[in-house]
Design an enzyme around this catalytic site. Structure first.
Site, short mmCIF file in Angstrom:
data_model
loop_
_atom_site.label_atom_id
_atom_site.label_comp_id
_atom_site.label_asym_id
_atom_site.label_seq_id
_atom_site.Cartn_x
_atom_site.Cartn_y
_atom_site.Cartn_z
N GLN A 57 0.83 -1.19 0.00
CA GLN A 57 0.00 0.00 0.00
C GLN A 57 0.87 1.25 0.00
O GLN A 57 1.88 1.34 0.70
CB GLN A 57 -0.92 0.00 1.22
CG GLN A 57 -2.00 1.07 1.19
CD GLN A 57 -2.99 0.87 2.32
OE1 GLN A 57 -3.04 -0.18 2.95
NE2 GLN A 57 -3.80 1.90 2.59
N SER A 115 4.33 -6.05 2.79
CA SER A 115 3.06 -5.88 3.50
C SER A 115 1.91 -6.46 2.68
O SER A 115 1.84 -7.66 2.47
CB SER A 115 2.85 -4.40 3.84
OG SER A 115 1.75 -4.25 4.71
N LEU A 116 1.01 -5.63 2.17
CA LEU A 116 -0.10 -6.12 1.36
C LEU A 116 0.40 -6.95 0.19
O LEU A 116 -0.22 -7.94 -0.20
CB LEU A 116 -0.93 -4.95 0.85
CG LEU A 116 -1.99 -5.34 -0.19
CD1 LEU A 116 -3.14 -6.05 0.51
CD2 LEU A 116 -2.46 -4.15 -0.98
N ARG A 138 -9.17 -7.68 5.03
CA ARG A 138 -8.01 -7.05 5.66
C ARG A 138 -8.12 -5.53 5.55
O ARG A 138 -7.88 -4.78 6.51
CB ARG A 138 -6.73 -7.54 4.99
CG ARG A 138 -5.42 -7.00 5.59
CD ARG A 138 -4.26 -7.58 4.79
NE ARG A 138 -2.96 -7.31 5.39
CZ ARG A 138 -2.19 -6.27 5.11
NH1 ARG A 138 -2.60 -5.37 4.23
NH2 ARG A 138 -1.01 -6.12 5.68
N HIS A 196 1.40 -2.17 11.54
CA HIS A 196 2.56 -3.02 11.83
C HIS A 196 3.19 -2.68 13.18
O HIS A 196 4.41 -2.58 13.31
CB HIS A 196 3.60 -2.91 10.70
CG HIS A 196 3.12 -3.43 9.39
ND1 HIS A 196 2.82 -4.75 9.18
CD2 HIS A 196 2.85 -2.77 8.22
CE1 HIS A 196 2.40 -4.90 7.92
NE2 HIS A 196 2.40 -3.72 7.33
N GLN A 204 1.52 -10.62 10.81
CA GLN A 204 2.06 -9.55 9.97
C GLN A 204 1.40 -8.21 10.26
O GLN A 204 2.05 -7.16 10.19
CB GLN A 204 1.86 -9.92 8.48
CG GLN A 204 2.57 -9.01 7.51
CD GLN A 204 1.71 -8.70 6.30
OE1 GLN A 204 0.66 -8.08 6.43
NE2 GLN A 204 2.16 -9.13 5.14
#
Length: 779
Positions: A9, A86-87, A111, A190, A239
């Site tokens: 993202q 991440s994503l 999510r 995070h 995560q």
């Protein structure tokens, strides 16, 4: 070697993927149905400016990256590794075949919705040549309320936490020359502040049946490849609240031989981070902190980078795939020169062996103590799960008291096409062992001798090792030919080959042990190997591995430095979800320290006085087994044992059973399986006494395997100090809980950390060789 990287993202923009949607109208239509809006319109035009919102940005990025992957894969390209920031990790897992397009999109949609509801706090990017030292600066100023959100590169990290604390941190860091850029996010992603969101999303992940990755995928949580199966959901949930360890992952790619990356998706952010990591790999920084697992949310200041002299060459030392012998890895078809050893009574279970095989590794099934029918059932399950060409091995345990059993097991292995055995507890070569090794031996087209079956022998004494390193004695081969077990052609080939192409030097270990020390055993055995090989020019040179005491990266590094071609782990694997023992035993093993083991008499070699190493903590087995052995040494028959000793044995060890009842049970067992032994016991009172006293060893093993709470004091648990070393190493990580210690994950963590440890050691050696004047100038 190449890796495909998928951005996260922040890389989204109007117009992204515009050319992809018409290539796959089927997937575009399914995405519209799942999302309830036009994905193509959102990405191409973004008329309502929703791409800046988390709940819309995340599904849009997943769709674009999935389509970009499918276009590239359709051209026949295939990377060696996948990773996503991440994503982007969801697109990487889709590319690896862990789930289908619809499942991935539904997960990402949820999510995005869950993360969009999070509020409070923010994120701060810290930029500069030494951004990875920013934490030390903040710690010195007493700024300790922030978490590390991204460890992107040596020159780029991201902090997360309360907005006021972020503002204070930015002021401090700017005074020290860092660039600080607040990110446009509504929450501290995070970080520990996402704990509630992570728990909610974990419930969603639990509904998905993830498949094993077909291509290695790096986890953001660990910076290392996902295990072959079973860990996708927990790591994806973690995560959300854990730092993105991107630099660690990129360094893993470099160490694995990757030199080319392709950024699959919008933007070039990950390409820039890759180049930054490549530069850092050849300059003056230590690697990111290494360890067995993933620490909880922590301030970056806990991991300051140390400055060492600048070098122009890349970091020294092998990656985990290059430790040990390349020939060993090729011969066994494994990713690492690492195997799991057999633990008796199927503690090294079918599940354990299958999991290792599916992970590109290999384990030996614990056939010791089992009847042939149980062993055959295990082979059936393993081959059904792994296929006829699957990687697995079986234990072949010496049974000097029951040679018929050894012959039956060998016949079973040959009949079922078992190609690898781990030979354990042998003090001399036996006819069944040599029969197994050389059945089917032949010469290839060039005339070279070939054995189709592989014997990996565990040894701790030079005279035993030498027997395995040489061809079998001629008299033994002649006897096998006369008995019809080998043909003359097979015997002639056997005379040119060692009994074992691989011997494993077993130091202080669980179970049967001579208590040897690797520092003396391994070099001695290697010299012996070289001497014997020199006497047989043209024959294969056996490889020498190590086992015993291997519970930490430092221990593995030590034996690799000593020249081990491979390693075999043992005690630590019985404290894994796959191990075939009780949860009660695993709960106990997870608390064991290096001081919590003891030597006890061995049940299978009771009369010979052999010893095994067992868990002492919370059990009385070692003391009670010692008392039983002393009774055997002192008396000549059951009837001679004094009343006090008899009462103690019957009540404490036999669970209230009398000697007569135990003998009746033993007699019935021998009548069914070993009638010759029964006849001998009926003639010899001392032999009968030994059989009755040995009943305790079977009983104590069964109590532990069942996890009988009333019999805990008598649990017999074979274990060496490696278990305590492993527990100390994983304390404070996700592997502290044995339910997370999947056997392949243990292998990955240990081998990766071993490679990291060796690289650090090489750096320290090189640094010590740097002239003091040069170091002063560089600092």
């Amino acid at each position: 070697m190449a890796a495909w990287l998928f951005p996260g993202q922040g890389s989204q923009h109007r117009g992204m993927g515009a050319e992809l949607f018409d290539e796959r109208p089927d997937l575009r239509g399914r995405a519209d149905d799942i999302l309830g809006y036009s994905i193509a319109e959102l990405c191409r035009e973004d008329p309502q400016e929703r791409l800046a919102d988390t709940q819309f940005a995340q599904p849009a990025l997943f769709v674009v990256e999935a389509l970009a992957h499918l276009r590239r894969a359709a051209g026949g390209q295939r990377p060696e590794f996948l990773a996503g920031h991440s994503l982007g990790e969801y697109a990487a897992l889709f590319a690896a075949g862990c789930f289908d397009f619809d499942t991935g999109l539904r997960l990402v949609r949820r999510r995005g919705e869950i993360m969009a509801r999070a509020s409070g706090g923010g994120m701060l990017a810290v930029l500069g040549p030494r951004a990875d030292t920013a934490g030390a600066v903040l710690a010195a100023e007493g700024c300790t309320e922030l978490d590390t959100a991204n460890l992107n590169a040596a020159d780029q990290v991201v902090l997360a936490g309360p907005t006021a604390e972020l503002s204070r941190a930015a002021g401090i860091l700017r005074k020290h020359g860092f660039r600080c850029v607040p990110l446009r996010v509504a929450a501290a992603f995070h970080s520990r502040h996402m704990e509630t969101a992570a728990r909610e999303f974990a419930a969603e992940l639990a509904q998905v049946a993830f498949r094993p990755p077909r291509i290695p995928v790096l986890s953001n949580v660990t910076g290392r490849p996902y295990p072959a199966d079973g860990e996708v959901a927990p790591l994806l949930a973690q995560q959300m609240r854990s730092p993105v360890r991107w630099e660690r992952g990129m360094r893993h790619l470099i160490d694995s031989g990757v030199r080319d990356i392709v950024e699959v998706g919008p933007g070039t952010t990950l390409t820039g981070l890759w180049r930054s990591t490549l530069r850092a790999a050849s300059c003056d920084r230590t690697p990111l902190p290494t360890g067995p697992g993933t620490p909880g949310p922590s301030l970056l200041a806990r991991h300051p980078a140390a400055v060492v002299p600048t070098r122009s060459e890349p970091p020294a030392g092998p990656g985990p795939q290059r430790l040990g012998s390349a020939a060993f890895r090729e011969a066994y078809g494994v990713r690492y020169a690492y195997l799991t050893g057999s633990m008796y009574h199927a503690i090294a279970s079918v599940d354990l062996v299958v999991r290792m095989g599916r992970a590109g590794l290999m384990g030996f099934f614990g056939a010791g103590g089992l009847r042939p029918e149980r062993i055959e059932e295990a082979i059936e399950h393993i081959t059904r799960a792994l296929g006829p060409e699957g990687r697995y091995g079986m234990n072949l345990l010496a049974t000097p008291g029951d040679p018929a059993l050894e012959r039956a097991v060998v016949d079973l292995y040959l009949g079922r096409g078992v190609r690898h055995v781990e030979a354990a507890a042998y003090t001399r070569l036996t006819a069944p062992l040599v029969h197994y090794r050389f059945a089917g031996a032949h010469r290839d087209r060039s005339g070279a001798p070939v054995a189709v079956n592989r014997v990996l022998a565990k040894v701790s004494r030079p005279e035993v090792a030498e027997a395995f390193l040489r061809p079998p004695p001629g008299a033994l081969l002649d006897a096998l030919v006369a008995d019809g077990r080998l043909t003359r052609q097979e015997a002639s080939v056997a005379a040119r080959l060692p009994v074992s192409e691989d011997i494993c030097v077993e130091s202080d270990s669980g179970g049967h042990t001579d208590g040897g020390v690797a520092l003396t055993l391994l070099p001695t055995m290697r010299r012996l190997r070289d001497t014997v090989a020199g006497e047989h020019p043209g024959s294969p040179v056996p490889r020498v591995g190590a086992a015993g005491g291997l519970g930490s990266p430092e221990a593995l590094a030590a034996v690799f430095v000593l020249g081990a071609d491979f390693v075999i782990s043992g005690s630590i694997n019985q404290c894994t979800p796959e191990a075939g023992t009780s949860d009660e035993v695993k709960d106990l093993l997870a608390t064991v320290g290096i001081q919590d083991t003891a030597l006890a008499p061995a049940g299978d070699l009771f009369e010979a006085g052999a010893r095994v190493q067992v868990v002492r903590k919370a059990t009385l087995f070692a003391a009670r087994a010692g008392r039983i052995y002393q009774a055997y040494r002192r008396y000549g028959a059951l009837e001679e044992i004094d009343a006090a000793t008899r009462r103690a044995v019957e009540e404490d060890c036999f669970g209230g059973r009398s000697f007569e009842k135990v003998w009746a049970e033993t007699r019935d067992h021998l009548a069914r399986h070993r009638p010759a032994d029964l006849e001998a016991a009926l003639r010899d009172p001392r032999r009968r006494m030994a059989l009755v006293l040995r009943w305790y060893f079977r009983h104590s093993t069964a109590l532990a395997l069942r996890g009988d709470p009333d019999g805990r004091a008598n649990y017999q648990i074979h274990c060496g100090p490696a278990m305590g070393a492993f527990n100390a190493w994983v304390r404070g990580t996700d592997l502290e809980d044995w339910r997370h210690r999947h056997v392949d994950a243990v292998a990955d963590r240990l081998m990766t950390a071993t490679a990291d440890h060796l690289r650090d050691a090489l750096r320290r050696v090189e640094d010590e060789q740097t002239p003091i004047a040069s170091r002063s100038a560089q600092s």
